[in-house]
Design a protein around this motif. Structure first.
Motif, PDB file in Angstrom:
ATOM      1  N   TYR A  12     -17.675   9.837  -7.172  1.00  0.00           N
ATOM      2  CA  TYR A  12     -18.654  10.857  -6.780  1.00  0.00           C
ATOM      3  C   TYR A  12     -18.600  11.103  -5.274  1.00  0.00           C
ATOM      4  CZ  TYR A  12     -23.304  12.741  -5.680  1.00  0.00           C
ATOM      5  OH  TYR A  12     -24.334  13.493  -5.190  1.00  0.00           O
ATOM      6  N   GLU A  13     -18.608  10.028  -4.494  1.00  0.00           N
ATOM      7  CA  GLU A  13     -18.611  10.180  -3.034  1.00  0.00           C
ATOM      8  C   GLU A  13     -17.289  10.787  -2.537  1.00  0.00           C
ATOM      9  OE1 GLU A  13     -19.742   6.457  -1.212  1.00  0.00           O
ATOM     10  OE2 GLU A  13     -21.577   6.350  -2.399  1.00  0.00           O
ATOM     11  N   ARG A  14     -16.174  10.352  -3.151  1.00  0.00           N
ATOM     12  CA  ARG A  14     -14.873  10.877  -2.721  1.00  0.00           C
ATOM     13  C   ARG A  14     -14.752  12.367  -2.966  1.00  0.00           C
ATOM     14  NH1 ARG A  14     -10.614   6.333  -4.831  1.00  0.00           N
ATOM     15  NH2 ARG A  14     -10.561   5.101  -2.921  1.00  0.00           N
ATOM     16  N   ARG A  15     -15.436  12.852  -3.997  1.00  0.00           N
ATOM     17  CA  ARG A  15     -15.310  14.268  -4.331  1.00  0.00           C
ATOM     18  C   ARG A  15     -15.767  15.181  -3.195  1.00  0.00           C
ATOM     19  NH1 ARG A  15     -17.304  13.257  -9.760  1.00  0.00           N
ATOM     20  NH2 ARG A  15     -15.413  12.226 -10.440  1.00  0.00           N
ATOM     21  N   ILE A  72     -19.526  22.184  -8.670  1.00  0.00           N
ATOM     22  CA  ILE A  72     -20.764  21.691  -9.296  1.00  0.00           C
ATOM     23  C   ILE A  72     -20.454  20.999 -10.625  1.00  0.00           C
ATOM     24  CG2 ILE A  72     -22.948  22.436 -10.354  1.00  0.00           C
ATOM     25  CD1 ILE A  72     -23.006  24.649  -8.128  1.00  0.00           C
ATOM     26  N   LEU A  73     -19.605  21.630 -11.415  1.00  0.00           N
ATOM     27  CA  LEU A  73     -19.247  21.068 -12.726  1.00  0.00           C
ATOM     28  C   LEU A  73     -18.604  19.692 -12.591  1.00  0.00           C
ATOM     29  CD1 LEU A  73     -18.836  21.593 -15.860  1.00  0.00           C
ATOM     30  CD2 LEU A  73     -16.557  22.390 -15.242  1.00  0.00           C
ATOM     31  N   THR A  74     -17.657  19.569 -11.649  1.00  0.00           N
ATOM     32  CA  THR A  74     -16.887  18.320 -11.566  1.00  0.00           C
ATOM     33  C   THR A  74     -17.612  17.236 -10.769  1.00  0.00           C
ATOM     34  OG1 THR A  74     -15.706  19.163  -9.632  1.00  0.00           O
ATOM     35  CG2 THR A  74     -14.648  19.476 -11.763  1.00  0.00           C
ATOM     36  N   THR A  75     -18.644  17.608 -10.009  1.00  0.00           N
ATOM     37  CA  THR A  75     -19.305  16.618  -9.157  1.00  0.00           C
ATOM     38  C   THR A  75     -20.653  16.171  -9.717  1.00  0.00           C
ATOM     39  OG1 THR A  75     -18.251  17.693  -7.269  1.00  0.00           O
ATOM     40  CG2 THR A  75     -19.998  16.137  -6.766  1.00  0.00           C
ATOM     41  N   PHE A  76     -21.427  17.102 -10.269  1.00  0.00           N
ATOM     42  CA  PHE A  76     -22.828  16.785 -10.586  1.00  0.00           C
ATOM     43  C   PHE A  76     -23.154  16.726 -12.074  1.00  0.00           C
ATOM     44  CE2 PHE A  76     -22.877  18.916  -6.398  1.00  0.00           C
ATOM     45  CZ  PHE A  76     -23.347  17.854  -5.649  1.00  0.00           C
ATOM     46  N   VAL A  77     -22.289  17.279 -12.927  1.00  0.00           N
ATOM     47  CA  VAL A  77     -22.635  17.302 -14.349  1.00  0.00           C
ATOM     48  C   VAL A  77     -22.161  16.006 -15.015  1.00  0.00           C
ATOM     49  CG1 VAL A  77     -22.404  18.571 -16.529  1.00  0.00           C
ATOM     50  CG2 VAL A  77     -22.430  19.813 -14.344  1.00  0.00           C
ATOM     51  N   PRO A  78     -23.110  15.180 -15.515  1.00  0.00           N
ATOM     52  CA  PRO A  78     -22.702  13.894 -16.104  1.00  0.00           C
ATOM     53  C   PRO A  78     -22.243  14.033 -17.554  1.00  0.00           C
ATOM     54  CG  PRO A  78     -25.086  14.079 -16.122  1.00  0.00           C
ATOM     55  CD  PRO A  78     -24.563  15.392 -15.568  1.00  0.00           C
ATOM     56  N   ILE A 136     -18.480   0.166 -14.270  1.00  0.00           N
ATOM     57  CA  ILE A 136     -18.624   1.605 -14.511  1.00  0.00           C
ATOM     58  C   ILE A 136     -19.355   2.273 -13.350  1.00  0.00           C
ATOM     59  CG2 ILE A 136     -19.628   3.339 -16.069  1.00  0.00           C
ATOM     60  CD1 ILE A 136     -19.315   1.142 -18.310  1.00  0.00           C
ATOM     61  N   ASP A 137     -20.455   1.631 -12.903  1.00  0.00           N
ATOM     62  CA  ASP A 137     -21.249   2.223 -11.808  1.00  0.00           C
ATOM     63  C   ASP A 137     -20.444   2.307 -10.516  1.00  0.00           C
ATOM     64  OD1 ASP A 137     -23.423   2.619 -13.413  1.00  0.00           O
ATOM     65  OD2 ASP A 137     -24.321   0.667 -12.967  1.00  0.00           O
ATOM     66  N   THR A 138     -19.686   1.248 -10.213  1.00  0.00           N
ATOM     67  CA  THR A 138     -18.861   1.258  -8.990  1.00  0.00           C
ATOM     68  C   THR A 138     -17.874   2.417  -9.025  1.00  0.00           C
ATOM     69  OG1 THR A 138     -19.004  -1.138  -8.872  1.00  0.00           O
ATOM     70  CG2 THR A 138     -17.266  -0.108  -7.578  1.00  0.00           C
ATOM     71  N   GLY A 139     -17.149   2.540 -10.145  1.00  0.00           N
ATOM     72  CA  GLY A 139     -16.139   3.599 -10.271  1.00  0.00           C
ATOM     73  C   GLY A 139     -16.750   4.988 -10.186  1.00  0.00           C
ATOM     74  N   LEU A 140     -17.891   5.161 -10.867  1.00  0.00           N
ATOM     75  CA  LEU A 140     -18.545   6.483 -10.857  1.00  0.00           C
ATOM     76  C   LEU A 140     -19.027   6.839  -9.460  1.00  0.00           C
ATOM     77  CD1 LEU A 140     -20.696   6.482 -14.142  1.00  0.00           C
ATOM     78  CD2 LEU A 140     -18.853   8.074 -13.564  1.00  0.00           C
ATOM     79  N   GLN A 141     -19.633   5.853  -8.774  1.00  0.00           N
ATOM     80  CA  GLN A 141     -20.189   6.114  -7.443  1.00  0.00           C
ATOM     81  C   GLN A 141     -19.076   6.458  -6.449  1.00  0.00           C
ATOM     82  OE1 GLN A 141     -23.321   6.459  -6.750  1.00  0.00           O
ATOM     83  NE2 GLN A 141     -23.049   6.798  -4.556  1.00  0.00           N
TER      84      GLN A 141
END
Ligand SMILES: [Zn+2]
Length: 419
Positions: free
Chosen positions: A49-52, A17-23, A41-46
């Motif tokens: 996030y999905e890879r996690r 939860i910490l590493t996936t959802f907390v911004p 930034i948005d591309t990298g974050l998305q």
């Protein structure tokens, strides 16, 4: 035993939860300040996030399998069966135990792997088709099986022959295996997946004179600069330093040339790899690994002795094949404890290599442009949260590397001005 399992599960759930959802909003302004756009930034974050989800599904699966074998009595029952089949021979029984766990893992992991493959295609980060992927995956699984069999045979031989001092002998053995793997990887293992060509024999041989000049300036005995056909698998751009002793070499991805990195930018990347060479990072890494192995095996010795006669393991001795699932579980958990430290060391090495790159190539602008380009090309996450960096990052975040180059530029200008 139930409390142990639920504690482990709860810990990993918190980490997920910490590493996936907390911004971490401040990371965005730092990335904007470094020269990235909101879209970068948005591309990298998305993508991160999905890879996690694939990464954590794999972690949950591994943990589930190891807990099932190590903490439920299943390992004991299966070891007894294997010992019966092998005529009480412990090494073949331990190999059977390892093979069972590997096969169960492979079967259950395959759907995750295929989902991840489809995801990579959708994001255009993987170039091989399904058959190509399957062949590469089969090769790496076969390789893991061979290396796993060597490790299990070695470990149980040592456990049987040196019941008192096995942990020290095993640590020495592991470091010998580590050196052998580092020596053989570039000549035996990596060529299974890709083709390596000396830079002078590639269409990009025009780069050779500048490369040789840089190496001469660095005064390191580089035997080989190779180009790997990384574009076979993906458009990912990269370079690395590998090997041990006579097999040391610097490898550049063909994507660097295909994606039109300028000679200055390629020089900046090469100078970073020369930095790893000059700072002797492979040998230092192997030495740290040996020290960690001594501590790890010593601790393992204490825990295995505790498990003798106790449920659910009911080990007859530390060399009982029923101990293997417990050993694998402890190694899995131990790697989560050691990883943040190992990654901090790795980030330290990377910073040193960056410093060498800046000093040697002397072109902070090319260094910064390369960092921006690499991150964009690789759809990298340029706004990671500090806790993700702390847990997982082997390299300093791109933004930090750019900041370092800017500071280096300022400080060298400063010294020139005062002269
Ligand atoms: Zn590096």
């Amino acid at each position: 035993m139930k409390t142990i399992v639920s504690t482990i599960a709860a810990l990993f759930l918190v980490l997920f939860i910490l590493t996936t959802f907390v911004p971490y909003p401040p990371a965005r302004s730092a990335a904007l300040n470094a020269g990235f756009t909101d879209a970068d930034i948005d591309t990298g974050l998305q993508l991160a996030y999905e890879r996690r989800f694939f990464a954590w599904a794999t972690i949950a699966l591994e943990l589930g399998i190891l807990c099932a074998f190590a903490l439920s009595g299943l390992g004991r029952r299966w070891a007894d069966r294997l010992l019966e089949w092998t005529g009480e021979r412990r090494i073949p029984a331990a190999l059977g135990m390892g093979l069972t766990i590997a096969v169960v893992h492979e079967i259950l992991w395959l759907p995750i792997g295929i989902a991840r493959l489809n995801h990579a295609w959708a994001w255009d980060t993987y170039n091989l088709d399904f058959v190509g992927w399957l062949i590469d995956h089969a090769k790496s699984s076969a390789l893991s099986l061979v290396m796993g069999a060597i490790a299990v045979t070695g470990l149980y031989t040592v456990l049987i022959k040196f019941p008192r001092t096995w942990w020290l002998v095993a640590a020495v053995g592991a470091s010998v295996l580590g050196v052998a793997a580092a020596f053989l990887a570039p000549i035996l293992i990596n060529p299974l997946f890709n083709t390596f060509t000396p830079l002078g024999d590639t269409p990009w041989r025009d780069h050779e004179p500048r490369v040789q000049a840089l190496i001469a300036k660095a005064q390191i005995p580089v035997q080989e600069i190779l180009v790997v056909d990384g574009s076979r698998q993906s458009n990912h751009s990269n370079a690395y330093f590998t090997g041990f002793g006579a097999t040391r070499r610097i490898v550049l991805y063909d994507t660097l040339f295909k994606r039109q990195y300028t000679p200055d930018e390629i020089e900046s990347i090469l100078a970073h790899e020369i930095g790893h060479w000059r700072e002797d990072h492979i040998n230092k890494g192997l030495l740290l690994g040996t020290l960690a192995a001594i501590a790890g095996f010593f601790l393992l010795d204490r825990i295995l002795r505790f498990a003798i006669g106790r449920a659910p393991w009911r080990l007859k001795s530390i060399a009982d094949p029923a101990s293997l699932p417990l050993i694998l579980l402890l190694m899995f958990l131990g790697s989560w404890v050691v990883q943040p430290v190992a990654n901090a060391v790795s980030r330290h090495f990377e910073r040193q290599a960056d410093e060498v790159s800046l000093e040697l190539a002397g072109q902070p602008k090319a260094f910064i442009d390369t960092e921006l380009k690499l991150a964009r090309d690789n759809k990298g996450n340029v706004a990671p949260t500090p806790w993700n960096v702390w847990l997982f990052a082997t390299h300093p975040p791109t933004v930090e590397r750019i900041r370092m180059a800017r500071e280096w530029e300022k400080s060298t200008k400063g010294t020139k001005d005062t002269k």
